[in-house]
Design a protein around this motif. Structure first.
Motif, PDB file in Angstrom:
ATOM      1  N   SER A 186       0.834  -1.202   0.000  1.00  0.00           N
ATOM      2  CA  SER A 186       0.000   0.000   0.000  1.00  0.00           C
ATOM      3  C   SER A 186       0.865   1.247   0.000  1.00  0.00           C
ATOM      4  O   SER A 186       1.948   1.267   0.584  1.00  0.00           O
ATOM      5  CB  SER A 186      -0.878   0.053   1.249  1.00  0.00           C
ATOM      6  OG  SER A 186      -1.709  -1.064   1.328  1.00  0.00           O
ATOM      7  N   GLN A 188       0.507   5.831   0.122  1.00  0.00           N
ATOM      8  CA  GLN A 188      -0.349   7.005   0.313  1.00  0.00           C
ATOM      9  C   GLN A 188       0.445   8.254  -0.028  1.00  0.00           C
ATOM     10  O   GLN A 188       1.655   8.301   0.149  1.00  0.00           O
ATOM     11  CB  GLN A 188      -0.828   7.096   1.769  1.00  0.00           C
ATOM     12  CG  GLN A 188      -1.726   5.932   2.156  1.00  0.00           C
ATOM     13  CD  GLN A 188      -2.072   5.895   3.637  1.00  0.00           C
ATOM     14  OE1 GLN A 188      -1.562   6.673   4.422  1.00  0.00           O
ATOM     15  NE2 GLN A 188      -2.939   4.954   3.990  1.00  0.00           N
ATOM     16  N   HIS A 279      -8.509  21.812   0.046  1.00  0.00           N
ATOM     17  CA  HIS A 279      -9.158  20.534   0.384  1.00  0.00           C
ATOM     18  C   HIS A 279      -8.446  19.440  -0.408  1.00  0.00           C
ATOM     19  O   HIS A 279      -8.989  18.922  -1.372  1.00  0.00           O
ATOM     20  CB  HIS A 279     -10.644  20.561   0.031  1.00  0.00           C
ATOM     21  CG  HIS A 279     -11.473  21.218   1.077  1.00  0.00           C
ATOM     22  ND1 HIS A 279     -11.379  22.554   1.358  1.00  0.00           N
ATOM     23  CD2 HIS A 279     -12.411  20.730   1.918  1.00  0.00           C
ATOM     24  CE1 HIS A 279     -12.230  22.858   2.329  1.00  0.00           C
ATOM     25  NE2 HIS A 279     -12.863  21.764   2.689  1.00  0.00           N
ATOM     26  N   ILE A 284      -4.445   7.032  -2.611  1.00  0.00           N
ATOM     27  CA  ILE A 284      -4.158   5.717  -2.022  1.00  0.00           C
ATOM     28  C   ILE A 284      -3.896   4.729  -3.144  1.00  0.00           C
ATOM     29  O   ILE A 284      -4.684   4.625  -4.087  1.00  0.00           O
ATOM     30  CB  ILE A 284      -5.350   5.234  -1.181  1.00  0.00           C
ATOM     31  CG1 ILE A 284      -5.556   6.196  -0.032  1.00  0.00           C
ATOM     32  CG2 ILE A 284      -5.122   3.825  -0.683  1.00  0.00           C
ATOM     33  CD1 ILE A 284      -6.340   5.624   1.085  1.00  0.00           C
ATOM     34  N   SER A 286      -3.310   0.794  -3.640  1.00  0.00           N
ATOM     35  CA  SER A 286      -3.217  -0.493  -2.986  1.00  0.00           C
ATOM     36  C   SER A 286      -3.254  -1.587  -4.018  1.00  0.00           C
ATOM     37  O   SER A 286      -4.059  -1.589  -4.920  1.00  0.00           O
ATOM     38  CB  SER A 286      -4.288  -0.690  -1.916  1.00  0.00           C
ATOM     39  OG  SER A 286      -5.522  -0.290  -2.381  1.00  0.00           O
ATOM     40  N   TYR A 296     -10.202  -0.078  -7.710  1.00  0.00           N
ATOM     41  CA  TYR A 296      -9.799   0.476  -6.419  1.00  0.00           C
ATOM     42  C   TYR A 296      -8.294   0.415  -6.192  1.00  0.00           C
ATOM     43  O   TYR A 296      -7.817   0.554  -5.087  1.00  0.00           O
ATOM     44  CB  TYR A 296     -10.585  -0.191  -5.286  1.00  0.00           C
ATOM     45  CG  TYR A 296     -12.026   0.214  -5.368  1.00  0.00           C
ATOM     46  CD1 TYR A 296     -12.409   1.466  -4.914  1.00  0.00           C
ATOM     47  CD2 TYR A 296     -12.974  -0.600  -5.977  1.00  0.00           C
ATOM     48  CE1 TYR A 296     -13.724   1.902  -5.029  1.00  0.00           C
ATOM     49  CE2 TYR A 296     -14.287  -0.175  -6.098  1.00  0.00           C
ATOM     50  CZ  TYR A 296     -14.654   1.073  -5.624  1.00  0.00           C
ATOM     51  OH  TYR A 296     -15.939   1.500  -5.750  1.00  0.00           O
ATOM     52  N   ARG A 299      -7.142   5.282  -5.484  1.00  0.00           N
ATOM     53  CA  ARG A 299      -8.304   6.037  -5.030  1.00  0.00           C
ATOM     54  C   ARG A 299      -7.837   7.411  -4.589  1.00  0.00           C
ATOM     55  O   ARG A 299      -6.763   7.551  -4.031  1.00  0.00           O
ATOM     56  CB  ARG A 299      -8.983   5.347  -3.844  1.00  0.00           C
ATOM     57  CG  ARG A 299      -9.576   4.019  -4.209  1.00  0.00           C
ATOM     58  CD  ARG A 299     -10.237   3.378  -3.017  1.00  0.00           C
ATOM     59  NE  ARG A 299     -11.572   3.906  -2.782  1.00  0.00           N
ATOM     60  CZ  ARG A 299     -12.515   3.246  -2.124  1.00  0.00           C
ATOM     61  NH1 ARG A 299     -12.266   2.052  -1.636  1.00  0.00           N
ATOM     62  NH2 ARG A 299     -13.700   3.767  -1.950  1.00  0.00           N
ATOM     63  N   ALA A 300      -8.641   8.415  -4.847  1.00  0.00           N
ATOM     64  CA  ALA A 300      -8.333   9.771  -4.382  1.00  0.00           C
ATOM     65  C   ALA A 300      -9.426  10.169  -3.408  1.00  0.00           C
ATOM     66  O   ALA A 300     -10.602  10.177  -3.757  1.00  0.00           O
ATOM     67  CB  ALA A 300      -8.277  10.729  -5.558  1.00  0.00           C
ATOM     68  N   LEU A 301      -9.034  10.446  -2.181  1.00  0.00           N
ATOM     69  CA  LEU A 301     -10.011  10.698  -1.131  1.00  0.00           C
ATOM     70  C   LEU A 301      -9.959  12.161  -0.722  1.00  0.00           C
ATOM     71  O   LEU A 301      -8.880  12.703  -0.461  1.00  0.00           O
ATOM     72  CB  LEU A 301      -9.693   9.815   0.077  1.00  0.00           C
ATOM     73  CG  LEU A 301      -9.449   8.347  -0.279  1.00  0.00           C
ATOM     74  CD1 LEU A 301      -8.911   7.605   0.918  1.00  0.00           C
ATOM     75  CD2 LEU A 301     -10.734   7.702  -0.771  1.00  0.00           C
ATOM     76  N   ARG A 302     -11.107  12.790  -0.679  1.00  0.00           N
ATOM     77  CA  ARG A 302     -11.153  14.226  -0.384  1.00  0.00           C
ATOM     78  C   ARG A 302     -11.018  14.466   1.117  1.00  0.00           C
ATOM     79  O   ARG A 302     -11.795  13.947   1.912  1.00  0.00           O
ATOM     80  CB  ARG A 302     -12.471  14.816  -0.896  1.00  0.00           C
ATOM     81  CG  ARG A 302     -12.515  16.330  -0.903  1.00  0.00           C
ATOM     82  CD  ARG A 302     -13.670  16.800  -1.764  1.00  0.00           C
ATOM     83  NE  ARG A 302     -14.922  16.125  -1.365  1.00  0.00           N
ATOM     84  CZ  ARG A 302     -15.764  16.608  -0.462  1.00  0.00           C
ATOM     85  NH1 ARG A 302     -15.516  17.745   0.140  1.00  0.00           N
ATOM     86  NH2 ARG A 302     -16.867  15.946  -0.157  1.00  0.00           N
ATOM     87  N   MET A 303     -10.034  15.255   1.488  1.00  0.00           N
ATOM     88  CA  MET A 303      -9.800  15.552   2.898  1.00  0.00           C
ATOM     89  C   MET A 303     -10.319  16.949   3.222  1.00  0.00           C
ATOM     90  O   MET A 303     -10.569  17.757   2.328  1.00  0.00           O
ATOM     91  CB  MET A 303      -8.301  15.485   3.214  1.00  0.00           C
ATOM     92  CG  MET A 303      -7.631  14.191   2.810  1.00  0.00           C
ATOM     93  SD  MET A 303      -8.300  12.749   3.663  1.00  0.00           S
ATOM     94  CE  MET A 303      -7.672  13.024   5.304  1.00  0.00           C
ATOM     95  N   GLY A 304     -10.435  17.245   4.515  1.00  0.00           N
ATOM     96  CA  GLY A 304     -10.881  18.567   4.931  1.00  0.00           C
ATOM     97  C   GLY A 304      -9.750  19.580   4.848  1.00  0.00           C
ATOM     98  O   GLY A 304      -8.605  19.243   4.601  1.00  0.00           O
TER      99      GLY A 304
ATOM    100  N   ASP B  82     -15.711   8.312  -0.537  1.00  0.00           N
ATOM    101  CA  ASP B  82     -14.423   8.931  -0.871  1.00  0.00           C
ATOM    102  C   ASP B  82     -14.190  10.298  -0.250  1.00  0.00           C
ATOM    103  O   ASP B  82     -13.288  11.031  -0.674  1.00  0.00           O
ATOM    104  CB  ASP B  82     -14.212   8.997  -2.401  1.00  0.00           C
ATOM    105  CG  ASP B  82     -13.884   7.627  -2.977  1.00  0.00           C
ATOM    106  OD1 ASP B  82     -13.661   6.685  -2.190  1.00  0.00           O
ATOM    107  OD2 ASP B  82     -13.852   7.493  -4.212  1.00  0.00           O
ATOM    108  N   LEU B  87     -16.206  15.314   7.306  1.00  0.00           N
ATOM    109  CA  LEU B  87     -17.044  16.219   6.510  1.00  0.00           C
ATOM    110  C   LEU B  87     -18.502  15.770   6.517  1.00  0.00           C
ATOM    111  O   LEU B  87     -19.380  16.468   6.019  1.00  0.00           O
ATOM    112  CB  LEU B  87     -16.539  16.291   5.058  1.00  0.00           C
ATOM    113  CG  LEU B  87     -15.052  16.615   4.841  1.00  0.00           C
ATOM    114  CD1 LEU B  87     -14.675  16.463   3.373  1.00  0.00           C
ATOM    115  CD2 LEU B  87     -14.745  18.027   5.312  1.00  0.00           C
TER     116      LEU B  87
END
Lengths: 478, 110
Positions: A186, A188, A279, A284, A286, A296, A299-304, B82, B87
């Motif tokens: 994996s 990141q 944002h 990721i 894997s 999968y 993957r692109a994960l939206r963060m705050g 995702d 949020l």
């Protein structure tokens, strides 16, 4: 201050490559030399780059912290792209077990400081940049001085304590941070603190720091390192290359400059790129050794964005460079400290050293017994003590839980080959380093396998590491 | 949504990454069917799902590698379709049909 740093760097790179000095700040309008023109031509003609983007790279400086599985591939592309000043921090030396993934080192440079080995490689790839060696580990004491000399930081390190330290320094020094990590199969990647904003500003959207995204480190027991859990070269390599890609993009677009310092370009408000960066996405990767690339795999994960309550960059934060230098916060403590390894409280007669076990075997003092090796199957497949049977620790715990929950024969936690040794045949348990084996001895007793004390269940102290150290120096311990 | 009946179910997918799959039989993806409402008739939430995973899907007894003090342990990111679950309301988020929930442990190696 930013400008001063960059000019000093430009002077240095001019000396290094005998480039004519044109006196324009940041070199934003000078001619490219013939050598630069030819070397960088294929990336300059990419839409959006151009001569302007190339000059920004030439006048930029990047610090790569860690010259390992992430740092090697990242540095290759950073150097290849012509970033003007490249600093590298690492205190380790090249080892044979590094080379399957740390591909900028070389077999002929085993034993050399990684920083020197990597710079040797980079110079032969591109002699134009200025390379700066920092041949020691980054610490709370030396960190601020080193980071302050660069425009952008790449976190290519391998432990949580250093990752939190680097992020905190980047917040205080207002440096963008491209952070990546990888273990087993994996990887990141995330861009943090970009564009940088002053600590404590929360009245407008700001990019998050590492702590905004990962508020607390995992407990040490849940933390896997490449040395312990293994790592596939292409997985960590992919992440390192992606770090270089992000760094080049940020520098060529001048997104690394603090929001306030970039007034002119921001006249019409935040650009789309900036809105995206406040944002950021966590990429990721894997990869599954047993299946094809699938939806999968990436993957692109939206963060705050920046968190108001963030310890480092949030409202009213009390974090300072002086504090960090004098040991506040204590990063090692924060990440679980150097706590003594857990133990299961076994009695002395339930433990035997590797050397004593070996001696008793040789003198044939041991009755027929079960030697239970609870390492992962891959470790076991590389070598084991003669006669050992393998049940990986996780599987054993799972089976034990199933028996305790649903009922069944306690004997079934042992592999079939072990069940013929006689009902009261002693059980010797060995693992990698002697921690899981203690827990296993306790668990087997809990299941009643000690038959009320008539059957011995014994932990081999220090595991296969001790076996290698005390008994068989040629044992292939990993 | 508010009209969920007691015998309705919600089908979602749950993914594990970054090593967490080891706790779930080395499978990275599960299709999970949950009742639409919990015992007291409220729509099911992330908290319900986490409890469900621990009691029904997790074969490994090392629950503390997933949940500590009744909350997801530090070092695990939770993503709802995702996006960071912070949020979306974290444990209070009400699950919707076809949601994709990802649990990923943060990595530090390099």
């Amino acid at each position: 201050m930013e400008g001063d740093t960059r000019e000093a760097i430009q002077d240095k790179s001019n000396v290094a490559s005998s480039r004519p000095k044109n006196g324009v700040p940041n070199g934003s309008d000078r001619r490219l030399t013939d050598e630069e023109f030819e070397r960088y031509s294929r990336q300059m003609i990419v839409p959006g780059m151009g001569k302007h983007g190339q000059l920004r790279l030439i006048n930029s400086s990047v610090l790569i912290i860690g010259a390992g599985g992430l740092g090697c591939p990242a540095a290759q592309y950073i150097a290849g792209a012509g970033i003007g000043t490249i600093g590298i921090v690492d205190g380790d030396v090249v080892e044979p077990s590094n080379l399957h993934r740390q591909v900028a080192h070389a077999t002929s440079r085993i034993g050399m400081a990684k920083v020197d080995s990597l710079i040797t490689h980079l110079r032969s790839l591109n002699p134009l940049p200025t390379y700066i060696a920092h041949p020691f580990h980054l610490t709370a004491q030396n960190g601020a001085d080193i980071l302050s000399r660069y425009d952008l930081i790449l976190d290519c390190t391998d432990n949580p304590a250093t990752r939190y330290l680097i992020s905190d320094l980047c917040v205080l020094l207002q440096k963008p941070l491209v952070s990546a990590a990888s273990v087993q199969t994996s990887g990141q990647l995330i861009v943090l603190n970009c564009p940088p904003s002053p600590q404590g500003v929360v009245d407008r959207p700001c990019a998050p720091c590492y702590r905004c995204c990962f508020r607390k480190p995992p407990p040490p027991s849940a933390n896997l390192s490449c040395g312990e859990a293994g790592i596939m070269g292409p997985v960590v390599g992919m992440m390192g290359v992606a770090q270089a890609g992000e760094a080049i993009k940020i520098l060529a677009s001048a997104l690394h400059l603090p929001q306030d310092a970039r007034g002119a370009s921001g006249a019409s408000g935040a650009s789309d790129a900036e809105r995206h960066l406040t944002h950021p996405h966590l990429l990721i990767y894997s990869y599954d050794l047993a299946s094809a690339i699938g939806p999968y795999t990436f993957r692109a994960l939206r963060m705050g964005g920046r968190k108001r309550s963030c310890f480092a960059c949030g409202e009213g934060s009390t974090l300072t460079l002086e504090g960090i230098r004098s040991g506040n916060p204590d990063y090692v403590q924060f990440c679980g400290g150097l706590a003594p390894p857990p133990h299961a409280g076994l009695a002395p007669e339930e433990r035997v050293t590797a050397a004593a076990y070996d001696a008793a075997r040789r003198k044939q003092e041991l009755p027929p017994h079960v030697l239970l090796d609870i390492r992962e199957r891959e470790h076991f497949s590389l070598g084991s003590i003669e006669g050992a049977v393998n049940v990986p620790f996780g599987k054993l715990l799972m089976k034990a839980a199933e028996i305790q929950r649903d009922g069944g024969e306690a004997e079934d936690v042992l592999p079939r080959e072990a069940r013929g040794s006689g009902k009261d045949a002693p059980i010797y348990v060995v693992c990698r380093r002697g921690i899981d084996s203690q827990e296993t001895v306790a668990k087997l007793k809990e299941l009643g396998l000690d038959h009320g004390g008539t059957r011995k269940i014994v932990d081999i102290v220090g595991g296969m590491k001790a076996w290698k150290d005390e008994v068989d120096p040629r044992f292939p311990f990993l | 949504m508010s009209a969920a009946k007691n015998n309705d179910t919600i089908d979602i997918t749950v993914d594990f990454s970054g090593g967490l799959e080891m706790l779930f039989d080395n499978k990275r993806r599960y299709s999970v069917s949950l009742p639409a409402v919990d015992g007291s008739g409220k729509p099911v939430t992330m908290a319900f799902l986490i409890d469900h995973l621990c009691t029904h899907l997790m074969k490994d007894p090392r629950v503390d590698l997933f949940v500590l003090d009744k909350h997801i342990r530090p070092g695990i990111l939770v993503l709802i379709n995702d996006a960071d679950w912070e949020l979306e309301g974290e444990e209070a988020y009400e699950l919707q049909p076809r949601d994709n929930i990802l649990f990923v442990s943060t990595l530090h190696g390099g």
